[in-house]
Scaffold this motif. Structure first.
Motif, short mmCIF file in Angstrom:
data_model
loop_
_atom_site.label_atom_id
_atom_site.label_comp_id
_atom_site.label_asym_id
_atom_site.label_seq_id
_atom_site.Cartn_x
_atom_site.Cartn_y
_atom_site.Cartn_z
N ILE A 1 -3.93 -85.56 58.35
CA ILE A 1 -3.14 -86.79 58.25
C ILE A 1 -2.57 -86.99 56.85
CG2 ILE A 1 -4.41 -87.95 60.08
CD1 ILE A 1 -5.62 -89.64 57.69
N ALA A 2 -3.01 -86.15 55.90
CA ALA A 2 -2.58 -86.37 54.51
C ALA A 2 -1.07 -86.44 54.36
CB ALA A 2 -3.16 -85.28 53.62
N PRO A 3 -0.29 -85.50 54.96
CA PRO A 3 1.16 -85.58 54.74
C PRO A 3 1.74 -86.92 55.17
CG PRO A 3 0.59 -83.51 55.80
CD PRO A 3 -0.66 -84.34 55.77
N VAL A 4 1.30 -87.38 56.35
CA VAL A 4 1.86 -88.65 56.83
C VAL A 4 1.37 -89.80 55.96
CG1 VAL A 4 1.70 -90.32 58.69
CG2 VAL A 4 2.33 -87.98 59.18
N LEU B 1 11.04 -81.49 58.91
CA LEU B 1 9.95 -82.11 58.15
C LEU B 1 9.21 -83.14 58.99
CD1 LEU B 1 11.34 -82.81 54.59
CD2 LEU B 1 9.23 -81.63 55.19
N GLY B 2 9.98 -84.01 59.63
CA GLY B 2 9.39 -85.11 60.37
C GLY B 2 8.50 -84.62 61.50
N VAL B 3 9.00 -83.67 62.28
CA VAL B 3 8.23 -83.20 63.42
C VAL B 3 6.97 -82.48 62.96
CG1 VAL B 3 8.23 -81.60 65.35
CG2 VAL B 3 10.16 -83.10 65.01
N PHE B 4 7.09 -81.70 61.90
CA PHE B 4 5.92 -80.96 61.46
C PHE B 4 4.81 -81.90 61.01
CE2 PHE B 4 3.33 -78.77 58.31
CZ PHE B 4 2.84 -77.76 59.12
N ILE B 5 5.12 -82.81 60.10
CA ILE B 5 4.01 -83.64 59.61
C ILE B 5 3.55 -84.63 60.67
CG2 ILE B 5 4.67 -83.37 57.19
CD1 ILE B 5 5.81 -86.04 57.16
N ALA B 6 4.46 -85.01 61.55
CA ALA B 6 4.03 -85.93 62.61
C ALA B 6 3.09 -85.23 63.58
CB ALA B 6 5.24 -86.48 63.36
N ILE C 1 14.74 -88.19 52.96
CA ILE C 1 13.52 -88.92 52.61
C ILE C 1 13.53 -90.29 53.29
CG2 ILE C 1 12.28 -90.01 50.72
CD1 ILE C 1 13.29 -87.72 48.94
N THR C 2 14.68 -90.93 53.25
CA THR C 2 14.77 -92.26 53.85
C THR C 2 14.52 -92.22 55.35
OG1 THR C 2 16.44 -92.78 52.20
CG2 THR C 2 16.24 -94.26 54.05
N TYR C 3 15.11 -91.24 56.02
CA TYR C 3 14.98 -91.19 57.47
C TYR C 3 13.55 -90.85 57.91
CZ TYR C 3 20.02 -91.55 57.86
OH TYR C 3 21.31 -91.98 57.80
N LEU C 4 12.80 -90.22 57.01
CA LEU C 4 11.41 -89.97 57.37
C LEU C 4 10.67 -91.29 57.58
CD1 LEU C 4 10.38 -86.97 55.08
CD2 LEU C 4 10.82 -86.95 57.52
N THR C 5 11.08 -92.34 56.87
CA THR C 5 10.41 -93.63 57.07
C THR C 5 10.60 -94.10 58.51
OG1 THR C 5 12.37 -94.92 56.46
CG2 THR C 5 10.84 -94.36 54.70
N ILE C 6 11.74 -93.74 59.11
CA ILE C 6 11.99 -94.17 60.49
C ILE C 6 11.32 -93.22 61.47
CG2 ILE C 6 13.77 -94.73 62.17
CD1 ILE C 6 15.74 -94.90 59.84
N VAL D 1 8.92 -90.59 61.13
CA VAL D 1 7.53 -90.13 61.13
C VAL D 1 6.58 -91.03 61.90
CG1 VAL D 1 5.55 -89.85 59.61
CG2 VAL D 1 7.65 -88.61 59.16
N PRO D 2 6.60 -92.35 61.67
CA PRO D 2 5.60 -93.16 62.39
C PRO D 2 5.73 -93.02 63.91
CG PRO D 2 6.67 -94.45 60.69
CD PRO D 2 7.43 -93.17 60.79
N PHE D 3 6.97 -93.08 64.38
CA PHE D 3 7.16 -93.02 65.82
C PHE D 3 6.81 -91.65 66.39
CE2 PHE D 3 9.73 -93.03 69.73
CZ PHE D 3 9.23 -94.18 70.29
N CYS D 4 7.21 -90.60 65.66
CA CYS D 4 6.92 -89.25 66.14
C CYS D 4 5.42 -88.99 66.17
CB CYS D 4 7.60 -88.21 65.25
SG CYS D 4 9.37 -88.17 65.48
N ALA D 5 4.71 -89.43 65.15
CA ALA D 5 3.26 -89.22 65.12
C ALA D 5 2.64 -89.89 66.34
CB ALA D 5 2.67 -89.79 63.84
N TRP D 6 3.14 -91.07 66.64
CA TRP D 6 2.64 -91.83 67.77
C TRP D 6 2.90 -91.10 69.09
CZ3 TRP D 6 -0.49 -95.67 67.06
CH2 TRP D 6 -0.75 -96.55 68.10
N MET D 7 4.11 -90.58 69.23
CA MET D 7 4.44 -89.85 70.45
C MET D 7 3.64 -88.56 70.56
SD MET D 7 8.31 -90.04 71.76
CE MET D 7 9.24 -89.51 70.37
N MET D 8 3.49 -87.85 69.44
CA MET D 8 2.76 -86.59 69.48
C MET D 8 1.31 -86.82 69.87
SD MET D 8 4.83 -84.18 69.12
CE MET D 8 3.64 -82.88 69.22
N LYS D 9 0.75 -87.93 69.41
CA LYS D 9 -0.63 -88.23 69.82
C LYS D 9 -0.69 -88.31 71.35
CE LYS D 9 -4.31 -91.64 69.82
NZ LYS D 9 -4.43 -91.67 71.29
#
Lengths: 343, 302
Positions: A53-56, B109-114, B169-174, B176-184
């Motif tokens: 979770i560190a990156p996020v 970037l977004g998909v990987f870290i999410a 960088i800015t779009y990651l704020t939009i 990442v949270p949602f993608c992480a949630w969906m990936m879960k």
């Protein structure tokens, strides 16, 4: 919320990729590790989860947490274009803005501009969400029957969703054009005087709502259709046996059946609509005058379109918007919970 | 609050759902009279016309000569002049390139870290988990207005205005949270026994994730990737505020330059709009079925 961000950051801090590997179970490298402290034990157990979770956590802390903190701070200052730190050529001019406490907030909250905008924003949100939901649910009900050409209807109906919103908004501007747009040409063809769609305060409001509904229906349609299809058909058959009419079946089977989906999509779409920037910005620029300006576009205007750019006031508007949304989300959840939703 | 321990049983790709629907309603169709049938089709057709007409009109207008932009005819003097003009004489290709860079960067970037986060949230119980999930949820409802000023000042400070990196960088704020949630949500549907067998065979948690689970989560990755793509492709506010100067704009900013308070080149606007919309619509057409079920799986299970 600040608390949760801190905790997430804490979780990120606890992660040291290189050091952590050596502290894994069964790898006691130094003598003093015989009785590891609670933190060290936690690290040994959880390091891989934390590494993942560190990156996020870092992303959120750096590009959401920090700007948020800074935004709140800016809202308590008098920062504007003229006094923030800026670079001219190779010289950097230091920031000269000052901390002024809650002055921005009192200025906003005692000004009728805010209350007018808030009133229209609420009307805009309620109007858009309710119409979108009703239309989406109606169409979903129609599509949930065995209809010839069902798949084709479905694809055509969700088409607006597949086109970037800013493109669609320009398509609507073409149709709304006051002198030669299609709508007015059709009206004048029928002997009715054209309407200044985007130039009249009332019609501008109607227009932005119409366009936003048009953009939002496909999502509602698809979400509610999915929910409808998960209701077992036997329920309807049993109800029909018991003599329930169409309306009773709808009220007692359909509505409860789609409840968890609809409560979620209504919450989401309320938040999205409340913050819907492109439709209003691109269709009317908040005009005519400021009659179709919602809170979000106004905050944008203050910081990026007005001159001089007033960063502090815009930040304060942003914070107020966030507070309003959070209050709404909490209240909404409380209502749902009272109704027995597990959400 | 999300039910943390619950493993959704339903298939989030929803592949089986549409197939099931006809038999659910089979019995009722036979009893529908011709009048009701007519009404149903009439209603649906009206809705379809309303849904399809604005983009269709955009397409039609783009093939008309500039002077005819507002004529009511379907194409009388068919021409590609607008497309030619947009592609040759405007900065359209610059904007397109900028948008592609931004979208690619954000998506990868977004998909990987999410996905690593989604995996950790799905499989492990660890301290900091609940606060993280809350943060992800709350971040999704952050209005652009609260972050845009500080992000703008931050970008100005580091010289990232007018740079695609700044927007990424800015779009990651939009995203990442949602993608992480969906990936879960997606990882929740992959049986834990697969992880366990991987661990028994001596894989590390990372090895399990990378070699066993990621290949199984491809549909989920596609959906989150697609969501990120759409978000970044269509974002207006940040793109308008952070990117200035004709050649630095993204498509969202560029399209605005054709029709603004000083000029109204509707012909070029429609041609550019079509070039932007058609690829997006095609990709969407392929992905929508998975997108919808993926989003609702993530959202409804929250």
């Amino acid at each position: 919320m600040a608390e949760t961000i801190q905790s997430a950051a804490k979780a990120a801090d606890g992660e040291h990729p290189t050091g952590a590997a050596a502290r894994g179970p069964g790898r006691v490298t130094t003598g003093e590790n015989k009785t590891p402290g609670p933190f060290r034990r936690a690290l040994a157990t959880y390091w891989y989860a934390w590494a993942m979770i560190a990156p996020v956590a870092i992303v959120i802390a750096v590009i959401v947490g920090y700007p948020l903190t800074r935004g709140v701070y800016l809202s308590l200052t008098n920062a504007n274009e003229a006094n923030v730190e800026r670079t001219i050529g190779i010289n950097t001019i230091e920031a000269t803005y000052e901390f002024i406490g809650l002055d921005n907030y009192t200025a906003i909250l005692t000004d009728s501009v805010f209350w007018d905008r808030l009133g229209w924003t609420v009307l805009w949100t309620v109007g858009c969400v309710s119409v979108t939901f009703l239309l989406g649910l109606t169409l979903a009900n129609m599509l949930n029957r065995k209809v010839r050409g069902r798949a084709l209807y479905r694809i055509a109906l969700i088409l607006p969703w597949g086109i970037p919103a800013f493109v669609s908004v320009f398509a609507w501007r073409l149709l709304f054009n006051e002198r030669n747009g299609l709508f007015n040409s059709v009206l004048s063809g029928g002997g009715i005087e054209g309407i200044v769609w985007l130039g009249d305060p009332f019609w501008a409001k109607v227009s932005v709502i119409a366009v936003n509904v048009w953009l939002g229906v496909p999502f509602m349609l698809v979400a509610t259709l999915g929910a409808l299809q998960s209701i077992p058909g036997e329920l309807y058959e049993a109800a029909e046996m018991d003599g329930a009419n169409a309306w009773q079946r709808f009220r007692n089977i359909t509505l409860p059946g789609i409840r968890s989906v609809s409560s979620t999509v209504i919450l989401l779409s309320t938040i999205w609509t409340f913050n819907m920037f492109p439709v209003i910005y691109l269709l009317t620029r908040g005009g005519p005058g400021d009659s179709s300006e919602i809170l979000v576009t106004y905050a944008f205007r203050v910081a990026f379109l007005n001159s001089p750019r007033d960063f502090a006031t815009s930040a304060a508007w942003g914070v107020i918007i966030l507070v309003l949304l959070s209050l709404f989300a909490v209240a909404y959840r409380r209502v749902l919970r009272k109704q027995g939703e597990v959400w | 609050m999300p039910a943390l321990t619950e493993n959704p049983t339903e298939n989030p790709t929803g592949k089986t759902k549409p197939a099931k629907a006809p038999e659910v309603t089979e019995g009722r169709r036979n009893r529908r009279g011709p009048l009701a049938s007519f009404g149903l089709h009439l209603g649906l057709l009206t809705a379809v016309i309303v849904a399809v007409f604005p983009p269709l009109w955009l397409l039609v207008t783009s093939f008309k000569p500039k002077s005819d932009a507002f004529s009511l005819d379907l194409v009388k003097n068919f021409t590609f002049a607008n497309y030619d003009h947009v592609l040759r004489d405007s900065h359209f290709l610059d904007w397109f390139g900028n948008s592609v860079i931004v979208v690619m960067g954000t998506t990868v970037l977004g998909v990987f870290i999410a996905s690593t986060t989604g995996y950790a949230l799905s499989r492990f119980r660890f301290p900091g988990m609940r606060p993280l999930m809350w943060t992800l949820l709350i971040t999704q409802m952050f209005p652009m207005a609260v972050l845009i000023v500080p992000l703008y000042n931050l970008m100005a400070k580091f010289g990232l205005l007018n740079q695609p990196v700044g927007l990424i960088i800015t779009y990651l704020t939009i995203a990442v949270p949602f993608c992480a949630w969906m990936m879960k949500g997606f990882f929740d549907t992959i049986p834990v026994s697969i992880d366990e067998s991987g661990r028994v065979d001596g894989l590390s948690p990372f090895g399990t994730f990378w070699r066993l689970i990621m290949p199984l989560a491809k549909p989920g990755l596609a959906v989150t990737g697609f969501y990120t793509f759409v978000t970044a492709w269509a974002e207006v506010a940040y793109a308008t505020a952070f990117m200035t100067g004709e050649e630095n704009l993204t498509l969202a900013g560029g399209l605005q330059t054709f029709v603004n308070q000083y000029s109204a080149d509707w012909g070029s606007m429609t041609a550019a709009a079509v070039i932007i919309a058609v690829p997006a619509a095609l990709v969407f057409g392929f992905a929508q079925r998975y997108l919808v079920s993926g989003m609702t799986a993530g959202a409804v299970k929250s």
